[in-house]
Design a protein around this motif. Structure first.
Motif, PDB file in Angstrom:
ATOM      1  N   ALA A  65      -3.219   1.709   0.825  1.00  0.00           N
ATOM      2  CA  ALA A  65      -4.089   1.249   1.900  1.00  0.00           C
ATOM      3  C   ALA A  65      -4.278  -0.265   1.860  1.00  0.00           C
ATOM      4  O   ALA A  65      -4.256  -0.944   2.895  1.00  0.00           O
ATOM      5  N   LYS A  66      -4.457  -0.817   0.646  1.00  0.00           N
ATOM      6  CA  LYS A  66      -4.664  -2.254   0.504  1.00  0.00           C
ATOM      7  C   LYS A  66      -3.417  -3.019   0.908  1.00  0.00           C
ATOM      8  O   LYS A  66      -3.497  -4.072   1.558  1.00  0.00           O
ATOM      9  N   CYS A  67      -2.240  -2.505   0.546  1.00  0.00           N
ATOM     10  CA  CYS A  67      -0.990  -3.159   0.909  1.00  0.00           C
ATOM     11  C   CYS A  67      -0.851  -3.247   2.419  1.00  0.00           C
ATOM     12  O   CYS A  67      -0.459  -4.279   2.968  1.00  0.00           O
ATOM     13  N   LYS A  68      -1.185  -2.174   3.106  1.00  0.00           N
ATOM     14  CA  LYS A  68      -1.111  -2.174   4.569  1.00  0.00           C
ATOM     15  C   LYS A  68      -2.100  -3.166   5.175  1.00  0.00           C
ATOM     16  O   LYS A  68      -1.793  -3.861   6.148  1.00  0.00           O
ATOM     17  N   GLN A  69      -3.284  -3.242   4.574  1.00  0.00           N
ATOM     18  CA  GLN A  69      -4.289  -4.171   5.076  1.00  0.00           C
ATOM     19  C   GLN A  69      -3.844  -5.620   4.886  1.00  0.00           C
ATOM     20  O   GLN A  69      -3.921  -6.433   5.816  1.00  0.00           O
ATOM     21  N   VAL A  70      -3.384  -5.943   3.687  1.00  0.00           N
ATOM     22  CA  VAL A  70      -2.973  -7.316   3.383  1.00  0.00           C
ATOM     23  C   VAL A  70      -1.810  -7.751   4.269  1.00  0.00           C
ATOM     24  O   VAL A  70      -1.765  -8.891   4.742  1.00  0.00           O
ATOM     25  N   ASN A  71      -0.868  -6.839   4.517  1.00  0.00           N
ATOM     26  CA  ASN A  71       0.322  -7.184   5.280  1.00  0.00           C
ATOM     27  C   ASN A  71       0.204  -6.883   6.766  1.00  0.00           C
ATOM     28  O   ASN A  71       1.198  -6.954   7.495  1.00  0.00           O
ATOM     29  N   ASP A  72      -1.036  -6.562   7.215  1.00  0.00           N
ATOM     30  CA  ASP A  72      -1.316  -6.328   8.629  1.00  0.00           C
ATOM     31  C   ASP A  72      -0.384  -5.274   9.211  1.00  0.00           C
ATOM     32  O   ASP A  72       0.267  -5.483  10.240  1.00  0.00           O
ATOM     33  N   MET A  73      -0.326  -4.148   8.535  1.00  0.00           N
ATOM     34  CA  MET A  73       0.530  -3.045   8.958  1.00  0.00           C
ATOM     35  C   MET A  73      -0.325  -1.876   9.428  1.00  0.00           C
ATOM     36  O   MET A  73      -1.526  -1.807   9.117  1.00  0.00           O
ATOM     37  N   PRO A  74       0.258  -0.937  10.165  1.00  0.00           N
ATOM     38  CA  PRO A  74      -0.507   0.216  10.641  1.00  0.00           C
ATOM     39  C   PRO A  74      -1.137   0.966   9.474  1.00  0.00           C
ATOM     40  O   PRO A  74      -0.512   1.137   8.424  1.00  0.00           O
ATOM     41  N   PRO A  75      -2.379   1.402   9.611  1.00  0.00           N
ATOM     42  CA  PRO A  75      -3.045   2.124   8.513  1.00  0.00           C
ATOM     43  C   PRO A  75      -2.403   3.481   8.273  1.00  0.00           C
ATOM     44  O   PRO A  75      -1.572   3.948   9.053  1.00  0.00           O
TER      45      PRO A  75
ATOM     46  N   SER B  17       9.347   2.448   4.021  1.00  0.00           N
ATOM     47  CA  SER B  17       9.819   2.377   5.404  1.00  0.00           C
ATOM     48  C   SER B  17       9.513   1.000   5.970  1.00  0.00           C
ATOM     49  O   SER B  17       8.970   0.130   5.275  1.00  0.00           O
ATOM     50  N   GLY B  18       9.812   0.832   7.229  1.00  0.00           N
ATOM     51  CA  GLY B  18       9.571  -0.445   7.884  1.00  0.00           C
ATOM     52  C   GLY B  18       8.104  -0.786   8.032  1.00  0.00           C
ATOM     53  O   GLY B  18       7.765  -1.945   8.299  1.00  0.00           O
ATOM     54  N   ASP B  19       7.228   0.206   7.859  1.00  0.00           N
ATOM     55  CA  ASP B  19       5.789  -0.086   7.933  1.00  0.00           C
ATOM     56  C   ASP B  19       5.025   0.381   6.702  1.00  0.00           C
ATOM     57  O   ASP B  19       3.797   0.495   6.725  1.00  0.00           O
ATOM     58  N   THR B  20       5.740   0.652   5.609  1.00  0.00           N
ATOM     59  CA  THR B  20       5.098   1.025   4.345  1.00  0.00           C
ATOM     60  C   THR B  20       5.872   0.385   3.195  1.00  0.00           C
ATOM     61  O   THR B  20       7.011   0.760   2.931  1.00  0.00           O
ATOM     62  N   LEU B  21       5.269  -0.604   2.540  1.00  0.00           N
ATOM     63  CA  LEU B  21       5.951  -1.378   1.505  1.00  0.00           C
ATOM     64  C   LEU B  21       5.633  -0.894   0.102  1.00  0.00           C
ATOM     65  O   LEU B  21       6.193  -1.394  -0.873  1.00  0.00           O
ATOM     66  N   ASN B  22       4.708   0.061   0.006  1.00  0.00           N
ATOM     67  CA  ASN B  22       4.251   0.524  -1.303  1.00  0.00           C
ATOM     68  C   ASN B  22       3.797   1.972  -1.160  1.00  0.00           C
ATOM     69  O   ASN B  22       2.954   2.270  -0.317  1.00  0.00           O
ATOM     70  N   VAL B  23       4.387   2.877  -1.938  1.00  0.00           N
ATOM     71  CA  VAL B  23       3.985   4.279  -1.874  1.00  0.00           C
ATOM     72  C   VAL B  23       3.799   4.831  -3.285  1.00  0.00           C
ATOM     73  O   VAL B  23       4.362   4.311  -4.247  1.00  0.00           O
ATOM     74  N   ILE B  24       2.997   5.883  -3.388  1.00  0.00           N
ATOM     75  CA  ILE B  24       2.815   6.610  -4.642  1.00  0.00           C
ATOM     76  C   ILE B  24       3.453   7.985  -4.476  1.00  0.00           C
ATOM     77  O   ILE B  24       3.070   8.757  -3.587  1.00  0.00           O
ATOM     78  N   LYS B  25       4.421   8.266  -5.308  1.00  0.00           N
ATOM     79  CA  LYS B  25       5.123   9.542  -5.278  1.00  0.00           C
ATOM     80  C   LYS B  25       4.548  10.458  -6.366  1.00  0.00           C
ATOM     81  O   LYS B  25       3.997   9.983  -7.362  1.00  0.00           O
ATOM     82  N   THR B  26       4.693  11.767  -6.176  1.00  0.00           N
ATOM     83  CA  THR B  26       4.148  12.736  -7.119  1.00  0.00           C
ATOM     84  C   THR B  26       5.272  13.518  -7.799  1.00  0.00           C
ATOM     85  O   THR B  26       6.179  14.014  -7.132  1.00  0.00           O
TER      86      THR B  26
ATOM     87  N   CYS C 262       8.207  -5.538  -0.029  1.00  0.00           N
ATOM     88  CA  CYS C 262       7.126  -6.213  -0.745  1.00  0.00           C
ATOM     89  C   CYS C 262       7.572  -7.606  -1.144  1.00  0.00           C
ATOM     90  O   CYS C 262       8.661  -7.787  -1.696  1.00  0.00           O
ATOM     91  N   GLN C 263       6.727  -8.593  -0.858  1.00  0.00           N
ATOM     92  CA  GLN C 263       7.012  -9.964  -1.268  1.00  0.00           C
ATOM     93  C   GLN C 263       5.932 -10.462  -2.228  1.00  0.00           C
ATOM     94  O   GLN C 263       5.656 -11.638  -2.329  1.00  0.00           O
ATOM     95  N   MET C 264       5.336  -9.517  -2.921  1.00  0.00           N
ATOM     96  CA  MET C 264       4.288  -9.768  -3.895  1.00  0.00           C
ATOM     97  C   MET C 264       3.131 -10.567  -3.295  1.00  0.00           C
ATOM     98  O   MET C 264       2.568 -11.465  -3.927  1.00  0.00           O
ATOM     99  N   CYS C 265       2.803 -10.218  -2.047  1.00  0.00           N
ATOM    100  CA  CYS C 265       1.642 -10.810  -1.357  1.00  0.00           C
ATOM    101  C   CYS C 265       1.695 -12.338  -1.338  1.00  0.00           C
ATOM    102  O   CYS C 265       0.653 -12.997  -1.464  1.00  0.00           O
ATOM    103  N   ASN C 266       2.899 -12.874  -1.175  1.00  0.00           N
ATOM    104  CA  ASN C 266       2.978 -14.341  -1.175  1.00  0.00           C
ATOM    105  C   ASN C 266       3.954 -14.858  -0.120  1.00  0.00           C
ATOM    106  O   ASN C 266       4.601 -15.873  -0.309  1.00  0.00           O
ATOM    107  N   GLN C 267       4.025 -14.155   1.010  1.00  0.00           N
ATOM    108  CA  GLN C 267       4.872 -14.603   2.097  1.00  0.00           C
ATOM    109  C   GLN C 267       4.052 -15.404   3.115  1.00  0.00           C
ATOM    110  O   GLN C 267       2.840 -15.504   2.996  1.00  0.00           O
ATOM    111  N   LYS C 268       4.732 -15.931   4.100  1.00  0.00           N
ATOM    112  CA  LYS C 268       4.070 -16.738   5.131  1.00  0.00           C
ATOM    113  C   LYS C 268       2.970 -15.918   5.806  1.00  0.00           C
ATOM    114  O   LYS C 268       3.197 -14.811   6.272  1.00  0.00           O
TER     115      LYS C 268
END
Length: 327
Positions: free
Chosen positions: A58-68, A84-93, A178-184
């Motif tokens: 959720a935080k990754c989507k918020q920081v990168n202004d992506m759909p929730p 995917s193109g709108d999810t840069l970080n996922v938790i798999k089980t 993911c660009q480690m939260c340091n992109q433009k």
């Protein structure tokens, strides 16, 4: 110009090119793996600490202004899709049998994080023909420049972790990773902040810091006695925002990313075998270190016809000038 003179001169020119050093045969040789940057930064993911809350998603989507996260994704919370193109970080089980015991391979379950590994010797950077993907010379962060990208998607084939994803649902899609939260437009690291996922993680399962400090922390955990209590840091490994105590699990004695494919700046540790968590089987050799040697050799040989043609052109001109002077 007589045909015999032309052929004779052509053969002499070709022989000179091949044996005289103008283009000596090239043997394809792999270059050494690139080495970690002295001040490289990264993250350490400890699967045994992850509780599957997906606050990082959720935080990754918020920081990168992506759909929730969507309602359908919430309903399938334990069956996360891949990046995917709108999810840069996922938790798999991971789940086996009745899934009753945390961090047990038999009848157990565990969580695994998927995001960019920020490779020490990144394949996506190596195969990009226009340098749309680059590696920061100091931090080692692998970044993407959409303005330079031509949409060839070579990076998707060059990544062993299936990280770069194309926005197929958009008319002018881009590569997303993911660009480690340091992109433009984000620049959290440049502003002294942590990555969003490590900042919000409630247990410290995702830990931020320099690669050296993270590797030292991972090795420290490898030496802990299972069952003992360890004080785990949260946030930044060198300057933790808080801690929490937890009993030490039986770690697999391996740090994923220390050496795989030349190493990564995002490393993983776990009590479950990494192949069961879905990480690919990789040796220590970086694939692009081998491929680049082959590519450069091919380019050298592809230049041979052009060099021969230049030699033939010289012979024709020389003989034509000689005939002109003699007439």
């Amino acid at each position: 110009m007589k045909r015999r003179d032309f052929l004779k001169g052509s053969l002499q020119s070709g022989a000179a090119v091949l044996t005289g050093g103008a283009l000596a045969p090239v043997t394809a040789e792999a270059r050494p793996n690139l080495q970690p940057k002295e001040d490289a930064i990264g993250m350490l993911f400890d699967s045994t600490l992850c509780v599957g809350c997906k606050a990082c998603v959720a935080k990754c989507k918020q920081v990168n202004d992506m759909p929730p996260v969507t309602e359908s994704e919430i309903r399938a919370w334990d069956e996360a899709r891949d990046l995917s193109g709108d999810t840069l970080n996922v938790i798999k089980t991971y789940k086996n049998g009745d899934g009753s015991t945390k961090d047990a391979e038999n009848n157990g379950f565990a969580f695994e994080k998927r995001s960019c590994m920020h490779c020490v010797d990144p394949g996506c950077v190596s195969v990009c023909p226009v340098t749309a993907l680059t590696q920061h010379e100091k931090t080692g962060i692998v970044s993407y420049n959409p303005d330079a990208c031509i949409g060839c998607r070579n990076c998707m084939a060059g990544c062993p972790y299936n990280v770069p994803q194309f926005q197929y649902d958009k008319p002018f899609g881009q590569i997303m990773k993911c660009q480690m939260c340091n992109q433009k437009g984000v620049e959290r690291i440049d502003n002294g902040l942590l990555t969003g996922c490590s900042e919000v993680c409630p247990t410290g399962a995702t830990l931020f810091g320099t690669r050296k400090a993270l590797l030292a922390e991972a090795k420290r955990r490898m030496e802990l006695k299972p069952g003992d209590t360890y004080t785990y840091p949260r946030g930044d490994v060198s300057n933790p925002g808080s801690y929490h105590d937890k009993r030490v699990p039986t770690y697999k004695q391996h740090i994923w990313g220390e050496t795989e494919a030349g190493g990564t700046n995002v490393m993983h540790i776990s009590a479950i075998s990494f192949d069961k968590l879905g990480l690919p089987p990789l040796g220590e050799r970086s694939a692009c270190s081998v491929a680049e040697g082959v590519q450069h050799s091919l380019y050298s040989y592809l230049a041979l016809p052009a060099v021969l043609m230049a030699g033939l052109s010289y012979v024709v001109k020389r003989n034509t000038d000689e005939e002109g002077e003699g007439s």
